[in-house]
Design an enzyme around this catalytic site. Structure first.
Site, PDB file in Angstrom:
ATOM      1  N   ASP A  93      22.230  78.703  69.986  1.00  0.00           N
ATOM      2  CA  ASP A  93      22.745  79.631  68.982  1.00  0.00           C
ATOM      3  C   ASP A  93      21.860  80.880  68.977  1.00  0.00           C
ATOM      4  OD1 ASP A  93      20.437  78.866  67.662  1.00  0.00           O
ATOM      5  OD2 ASP A  93      21.455  77.681  66.150  1.00  0.00           O
ATOM      6  N   ASP A 267      29.812  71.679  66.998  1.00  0.00           N
ATOM      7  CA  ASP A 267      28.468  71.093  66.915  1.00  0.00           C
ATOM      8  C   ASP A 267      28.178  70.795  65.458  1.00  0.00           C
ATOM      9  OD1 ASP A 267      26.112  73.052  65.694  1.00  0.00           O
ATOM     10  OD2 ASP A 267      27.916  74.125  66.320  1.00  0.00           O
ATOM     11  N   CYS A 305      33.118  48.748  68.630  1.00  0.00           N
ATOM     12  CA  CYS A 305      32.184  49.734  69.185  1.00  0.00           C
ATOM     13  C   CYS A 305      31.266  49.070  70.210  1.00  0.00           C
ATOM     14  CB  CYS A 305      31.353  50.348  68.059  1.00  0.00           C
ATOM     15  SG  CYS A 305      30.125  51.547  68.635  1.00  0.00           S
ATOM     16  N   HIS A 336      24.486  55.008  67.316  1.00  0.00           N
ATOM     17  CA  HIS A 336      25.837  54.599  66.933  1.00  0.00           C
ATOM     18  C   HIS A 336      26.682  55.808  66.513  1.00  0.00           C
ATOM     19  CE1 HIS A 336      29.228  52.604  65.049  1.00  0.00           C
ATOM     20  NE2 HIS A 336      29.070  53.489  64.074  1.00  0.00           N
TER      21      HIS A 336
END
Length: 377
Positions: A93, A267, A305, A336
């Site tokens: 950025d 983001d 997952c 996770h």
């Protein structure tokens, strides 16, 4: 590997798009979520672990890196990729947002922003030219224009004045960026929640010409409804043959809503920050691992997952290490969450390619509406 920066659109489904951004350091599958590596690290994660979640690109913060360890030091040490051991693309950025939100005693002029570091009070000046120089020293693949972003709500006059200053800075950023084959410069659309100002900003950016375009000035306090209201028209104001990046977003439903409206890149610090504070994102919504209901639960966070936290550890264990403030808690929960975000992006890419985005979106919302698994009695 491509020697140049390019964007290829593969499929659309409504306004949603999927494609590939090619860079000399590798391909970025879109829609793409970029984990935030503020200070040359995604907190609590090894770079290899971030890559294992499916991330094609990271974001680095110009403001933080220019203050510590400094862009000049990173350049002497071989650039940001070598410094942090990440060989895929990096977007940096411009530093503008952090100056506005973090720095003390800042003074805004046509030239740029003078401010005092939040770390040690040292004085600095950030201009479009200096921002381009810092990002060149870092060696990032995608460079962002230097802009000013007022917090919302703000008066119409303040938003208009800020947007026009950002457009003048965008032209200076383009001049200072120069000719850097293999590296890309993105312009940033501003204008708050006003359609006319967004149109004026987009027209100016197209006139200057950029490799990609960001929708800036959202996720700064306006709320999801207002943000989606802007995204209903703002992406279409930007060139369709260039990537469109929504800065600083967001929650899973923010991301899905943004992709639905034509956004290619996002983001946010949320998945990593939430991991460190015990907030876990799953297909069934958000759970808080510190809650006592998990202390005797042998089940994984999410049975569907495949991340290390879900494969090998129970909710009871994750509850224990969080309450005990063990470092492994931040590591596993962050892994996770980042894995969940990347699976979200992969799911959307596949759905768009197959023309079934609306059905995928309905399933996404239905799963979250179910809520967490019933508590074990």
């Amino acid at each position: 590997m491509s020697a140049r920066f390019s964007f290829q659109l593969a499929a659309t489904d409504g306004a949603a798009r999927t494609g590939v951004i090619s860079t000399p350091r590798g391909e970025i599958r879109t829609p793409a979520f970029m984990p935030v590596g503020t200070a040359a690290t995604v907190k609590a994660m090894l770079p290899e672990s971030v890559a294992a979640t499916g991330a094609d690109i990271l974001l680095g913060n110009t403001y933080h890196l220019m203050l510590r360890p400094t862009a000049e030091r990173i350049d002497r040490l071989g650039g940001l990729h070598r410094f942090m051991n990440w060989d895929k693309p990096i977007l940096t950025d411009s530093g503008g947002f952090q100056v506005m939100s973090l720095a003390a005693l800042r003074k805004l002029t046509e030239e740029g922003v003078s401010f005092k570091s939040h770390i040690d009070g040292s004085k600095h000046m950030l201009t479009p030219e200096r921002s381009m120089e810092i990002q060149r020293l870092l060696g990032s693949d995608i460079v962002m224009c230097f802009d000013e972003c007022p917090a919302l709500p703000a008066t119409q006059d303040r938003v208009a004045e800020s947007m026009r200053l950002s457009m003048r800075w965008a032209a200076r950023s383009k001049d200072a960026f120069g000719d850097r084959p293999g590296h890309a410069l993105f312009g940033i659309q501003q204008g708050g929640v006003t359609q006319e100002l967004r149109a004026e900003s987009a027209e100016k950016l197209r006139e200057i010409g950029f490799d990609g375009y960001a929708v800036g000035g959202l996720a700064v306090g306006e709320g999801q409804e207002a943000m989606f209201g802007v995204l209903d028209y703002a992406p279409d104001m930007l060139p369709a043959d260039r990537p469109r990046y929504l800065m600083g977003v967001g929650k899973p439903d923010d991301i899905v809503g943004a992709v639905k409206r034509g956004i290619d890149m996002m983001d946010c610090v949320l998945p990593s920050r939430s991991g460190r504070t015990g907030q876990v994102f799953t297909r069934r919504g958000v759970l808080n691992i510190k809650n006592a209901r998990h202390q005797d639960d042998p089940r994984p966070l999410d049975e569907d997952c495949s991340c290390p936290a879900c494969r090998s550890y129970s909710r009871a264990y994750l509850h224990h290490v969080f309450r005990s403030q063990e470092i492994i808690s931040s590591m596993l929960l962050t892994w996770h969450n980042l894995h969940y975000y990347q699976e979200l992006m992969a799911g959307m890419r596949a759905a768009i390619a197959e023309g079934r985005f609306a059905a995928w979106e309905a399933d996404f919302h239905a799963g979250r509406a179910e809520g967490d698994l019933p508590q074990l009695s």
